[in-house]
Design a protein around this motif. Structure first.
Motif, PDB file in Angstrom:
ATOM      1  N   THR A  38       0.805  -1.220   0.000  1.00 17.49           N
ATOM      2  CA  THR A  38       0.000   0.000   0.000  1.00 17.49           C
ATOM      3  C   THR A  38       0.830   1.258   0.000  1.00 17.49           C
ATOM      4  OG1 THR A  38      -0.071  -0.107   2.395  1.00 17.49           O
ATOM      5  CG2 THR A  38      -1.869  -1.137   1.213  1.00 17.49           C
ATOM      6  N   SER A  39       2.144   1.134  -0.009  1.00 15.69           N
ATOM      7  CA  SER A  39       2.976   2.332  -0.051  1.00 15.69           C
ATOM      8  C   SER A  39       2.890   2.995  -1.411  1.00 15.69           C
ATOM      9  CB  SER A  39       4.431   1.963   0.257  1.00 15.69           C
ATOM     10  OG  SER A  39       5.255   3.063  -0.005  1.00 15.69           O
ATOM     11  N   VAL A  40       2.875   4.310  -1.420  1.00 12.69           N
ATOM     12  CA  VAL A  40       2.800   5.050  -2.679  1.00 12.69           C
ATOM     13  C   VAL A  40       4.180   5.438  -3.164  1.00 12.69           C
ATOM     14  CG1 VAL A  40       0.563   5.985  -2.103  1.00 12.69           C
ATOM     15  CG2 VAL A  40       2.604   7.243  -1.473  1.00 12.69           C
ATOM     16  N   ILE A 174      -1.364  12.872  -2.164  1.00 14.95           N
ATOM     17  CA  ILE A 174      -0.859  11.733  -1.393  1.00 14.95           C
ATOM     18  C   ILE A 174      -1.940  11.204  -0.453  1.00 14.95           C
ATOM     19  CG2 ILE A 174       0.819  11.050   0.351  1.00 14.95           C
ATOM     20  CD1 ILE A 174       2.763  13.017  -0.891  1.00 14.95           C
ATOM     21  N   LEU A 175      -2.621  12.121   0.250  1.00 15.89           N
ATOM     22  CA  LEU A 175      -3.677  11.692   1.163  1.00 15.89           C
ATOM     23  C   LEU A 175      -4.805  11.011   0.402  1.00 15.89           C
ATOM     24  CD1 LEU A 175      -4.978  11.576   3.939  1.00 15.89           C
ATOM     25  CD2 LEU A 175      -5.864  13.888   3.553  1.00 15.89           C
ATOM     26  N   VAL A 180      -7.919   6.201  -0.926  1.00 15.60           N
ATOM     27  CA  VAL A 180      -8.546   5.346  -1.939  1.00 15.60           C
ATOM     28  C   VAL A 180      -7.993   3.932  -1.872  1.00 15.60           C
ATOM     29  CG1 VAL A 180      -8.737   4.961  -4.424  1.00 15.60           C
ATOM     30  CG2 VAL A 180      -9.143   7.229  -3.486  1.00 15.60           C
ATOM     31  N   ILE A 181      -6.679   3.813  -1.738  1.00 13.19           N
ATOM     32  CA  ILE A 181      -6.057   2.487  -1.685  1.00 13.19           C
ATOM     33  C   ILE A 181      -6.567   1.693  -0.493  1.00 13.19           C
ATOM     34  CG2 ILE A 181      -3.877   1.309  -1.201  1.00 13.19           C
ATOM     35  CD1 ILE A 181      -2.514   3.316  -3.009  1.00 13.19           C
ATOM     36  N   ARG A 248      -2.019  15.167   8.659  1.00 11.25           N
ATOM     37  CA  ARG A 248      -1.379  16.281   9.359  1.00 11.25           C
ATOM     38  C   ARG A 248      -0.761  17.257   8.361  1.00 11.25           C
ATOM     39  NH1 ARG A 248       0.427  15.836  14.566  1.00 11.25           N
ATOM     40  NH2 ARG A 248       2.546  16.389  13.988  1.00 11.25           N
ATOM     41  N   MET A 249      -0.226  16.720   7.267  1.00 12.34           N
ATOM     42  CA  MET A 249       0.350  17.582   6.240  1.00 12.34           C
ATOM     43  C   MET A 249      -0.724  18.448   5.579  1.00 12.34           C
ATOM     44  SD  MET A 249       2.801  14.605   4.662  1.00 12.34           S
ATOM     45  CE  MET A 249       3.037  15.406   3.082  1.00 12.34           C
ATOM     46  N   VAL A 250      -1.893  17.856   5.345  1.00 13.79           N
ATOM     47  CA  VAL A 250      -2.943  18.562   4.605  1.00 13.79           C
ATOM     48  C   VAL A 250      -3.731  19.504   5.507  1.00 13.79           C
ATOM     49  CG1 VAL A 250      -5.074  18.253   3.299  1.00 13.79           C
ATOM     50  CG2 VAL A 250      -3.120  16.751   2.872  1.00 13.79           C
ATOM     51  N   PHE A 251      -4.181  19.004   6.648  1.00 15.11           N
ATOM     52  CA  PHE A 251      -5.133  19.755   7.463  1.00 15.11           C
ATOM     53  C   PHE A 251      -4.490  20.578   8.579  1.00 15.11           C
ATOM     54  CE2 PHE A 251      -7.542  15.952   5.990  1.00 15.11           C
ATOM     55  CZ  PHE A 251      -8.409  16.616   5.144  1.00 15.11           C
TER      56      PHE A 251
END
Length: 635
Positions: A38-40, A174-175, A180-181, A248-251
């Motif tokens: 599941t790593s992107v 990324i989030l 989705v994954i 945390r990065m997004v929000f």
């Protein structure tokens, strides 16, 4: 071949082949699941760990097969060689649906009830529903939906990964990618597990009605249990940490990183990037560069941040041919942006820090793949390969800060600045007068002493430095100006210092004049006569440290001292003059009291000044201190 031996052979061969297939395909599946995780950030091929697991499975399968065949051989009864009777055909069960064998041991009522249940119409009878209910054959549920289904999921992840890495760094993508994954896995995995489990249960009941075991079904159920445990572990160690970090990065605006700031300096020709490399920095940098098209140098002062954002800054610096400069520190991801410089400068006291990257929930293999992009950037910038290998071998919880010499040898740094090449920088994102005052006192304790003794002189030094910082003056210019103000303030307190301090000051002047004379007699003349200010970089660092420490002692010991009578002072000066005349001659002695000194006489003036203070400190301490007070009291 007898019937018992035939049964032994057929059963053993079938079991052995089946278990070997199970082992080998398990290895492939394990490798693919481990690589297409599941790593992107990374997609690799079959891992060695998966192959090892498959080989171990094959060995275990062989042991089980041999044990099973021995049991069959003991239980088998050889048939007569020739009985004249035909061997009846065996009825083989199918992997799905109803068996041709009767329900042995089941009452007619139960049999009728099961037939009624099977005849009951289902609301959904499609492929998805039938697998969920366990109505599909076990081989179809396990190998097609389970094994091949994971391969399809892996291909989808590979496509999604390729689409993600083709875009610039954006934590929102990324989030979304991670959500989705994991939602897809959360929907797909239970459907796979439940369907295989129910199909295995149906297979076990079917074989039980015929009085036979169902080893394949038992192994399938074991695989489901292991799969559930593995999924839970992956969710706990990978899914949840990665989604949490991305959220945390997004929000929360990456709260673990300090805010960034940008500053234009030196009439719009230089720009400083300060703070953490977080999302939005590059976009703001582009907007500021549009407003300041004359920028040619980028200052970097950062503890690091997101590699993806640093790579975007790197591309902009590289494509526009900017020079990069570090006056204070550039750590971790910041070094990626630094590598983009056409010329890469650093201050003599600056630091560059390197280590391996990290991201929540990522495995060592994923992190190794993540470094590949940075390795390519460093290689394109000409960094030495051995240096790069050592940089990325440093664990993320540590920081390797090579010396200036190591950085120069590895071609990481192309130039070292003495502070006169760029505007002063490296004081952080929020620079105030109070912050500069605090930092100055921390670096130079003498300023803290001056603040207590003469607050007015202290404020003048800080105000001058802060004003020069805002104007974009160079570090060497500001330090020289601050030093001159400090010297002027200290000079007023020299007549009030202790005798021992004054004697030590005479020795310091001798050493300073000697050092300048050996470098350039004109510098010595300017300093000794007070005709011009001298850049402190012309002195060795050891002399500057002695001078600073001695000036601190001057301030600390300053107090009112009794004056020596005039006739006593004149007698002491006459004594020193007589000794100088013998030593250097009357012609050179006149240079010290005259005002017209030609450049050809600078060396003689400097030699006379050195001899003058040497003669003074040869006197007894009280007389020498009295002359030093008179000299500096009259300046």
């Amino acid at each position: 071949m007898t019937g018992g031996k035939l049964k032994y052979w057929n059963t053993g061969r079938a079991t052995l082949i089946s278990f070997f297939v199970f082992g080998i395909m398990g290895a492939i599946q394990g490798g693919i699941e481990q690589s297409w995780n599941t790593s992107v950030y990374s997609i690799a091929f079959i891992s060695s760990r998966g192959v090892v697991i498959g080989l171990i499975s094959a060995i275990i399968a062989t042991i089980i097969c041999i044990s099973r065949n021995r049991s069959i051989a003991k239980a088998s009864t050889p048939m007569p060689a020739s009985t004249g009777l035909a061997v009846p055909n065996r009825i083989e069960p199918r992997f799905g649906g109803s068996s041709l064998a009767p329900d042995i041991g089941i009452s007619p009522a139960i049999a009728r009830e099961r037939q009624a249940q099977s005849a009951k119409p289902r609301r959904f009878n499609n492929f998805i529903a039938r697998h969920w209910r366990g109505e599909l054959p076990l081989w179809l549920s396990y190998w097609v939906i389970g094994f091949l289904g994971n391969i399809v999921i892996g291909i989808i992840l590979m496509i999604a990964h390729a689409a993600a890495v083709s875009r610039d760094y954006d934590p929102r993508l990324i989030l979304g990618h991670l959500v989705v994954i994991w939602l897809g896995i959360g929907a797909m995995a239970p459907w796979q597990f439940v369907g295989v489990w129910r199909s295995a249960e149906a297979r076990i009941r079917e074989r039980a009605r015929m009085g036979r075991n169902a080893p394949w079904a038992a192994l399938a159920k074991l695989a489901v249990v292991l799969g559930v445990l593995r999924l839970g572990a992956a969710l706990a160690t990978t899914g949840i940490p990665q989604i949490t970090e991305a959220s945390r990065m997004v929000f929360l605006d990456d709260p673990d990183l300090p805010p960034y700031a940008l500053r234009i300096m030196r009439n719009g020709t230089e720009l400083e990037v300060m703070g953490g490399f977080k999302y939005g920095l590059h976009d703001d940098l582009i907007r500021l560069l549009r407003a300041a098209p004359k920028v040619r140098a980028i200052h970097l002062d950062s503890i690091g941040g997101r590699v993806g954002e640093a790579e975007k800054v790197y591309k902009t610096i590289r494509d526009r041919g900017f020079v990069t400069y570090v006056a204070h520190e550039c750590m971790s991801a910041c070094t990626v942006a630094f590598a983009g410089g056409r010329e890469r400068w650093m201050g003599r006291q600056a630091k560059l820090g390197f280590h391996a990257p990290d991201f929540a929930g990522m495995r060592a293999a994923d992190l190794a793949d993540m470094t590949q992009g940075q390795r390519e950037i460093f290689a394109a910038s000409g960094f030495d390969k051995a240096f790069v290998d050592r940089a990325f071998s440093t664990p993320n919880n540590k920081m390797w800060t090579p010396s200036v010499e190591e950085l120069s040898r590895a071609r990481v740094v192309t130039h070292v600045s003495n502070g006169s090449d760029f505007a002063i920088s490296g004081y952080g994102a929020t620079v105030t007068r109070e912050k500069i005052a605090t930092q100055f006192q921390a670096k130079q304790p003498i300023l803290a002493t001056l603040r207590n003794v003469s607050p007015k002189d202290f404020d003048a030094i800080i105000d001058g430095f802060f004003s020069g910082y805002q104007d974009g003056r160079t570090e060497s210019e500001l330090i020289a100006a601050a030093r001159q103000r400090l010297l002027a303030a200290v000079r007023a307190f020299i007549p009030l210092a202790d005798d021992a301090v004054l004697i030590e000051l005479g020795r310091l002047l001798v050493d300073e004049y000697t050092s300048l004379a050996g470098k350039d007699p004109s510098l010595c003349y300017q300093y000794a006569s007070g005709a011009a200010d001298i850049d402190p970089r012309n002195f060795p660092a050891a002399l500057i440290q002695r001078e600073t420490a001695l000036h601190g002692r001057v301030l600390k010991t300053a107090s009112q001292r009794p004056a020596l009578p005039r006739q006593d002072l004149e007698a002491l000066f006459a004594k020193v003059g007589a000794e100088l005349a013998k030593r250097i001659g009357t012609e050179k002695l006149r240079l010290l009291t005259g005002s017209d000194v030609s450049p050809a006489q600078y060396a003689d003036y400097c030699a006379g000044s050195i001899a003058f203070y040497q003669e003074i400190i040869r006197l007894n301490e009280a007389d020498a201190a009295a002359l030093m007070r008179e000299i500096f009291g009259g300046k």
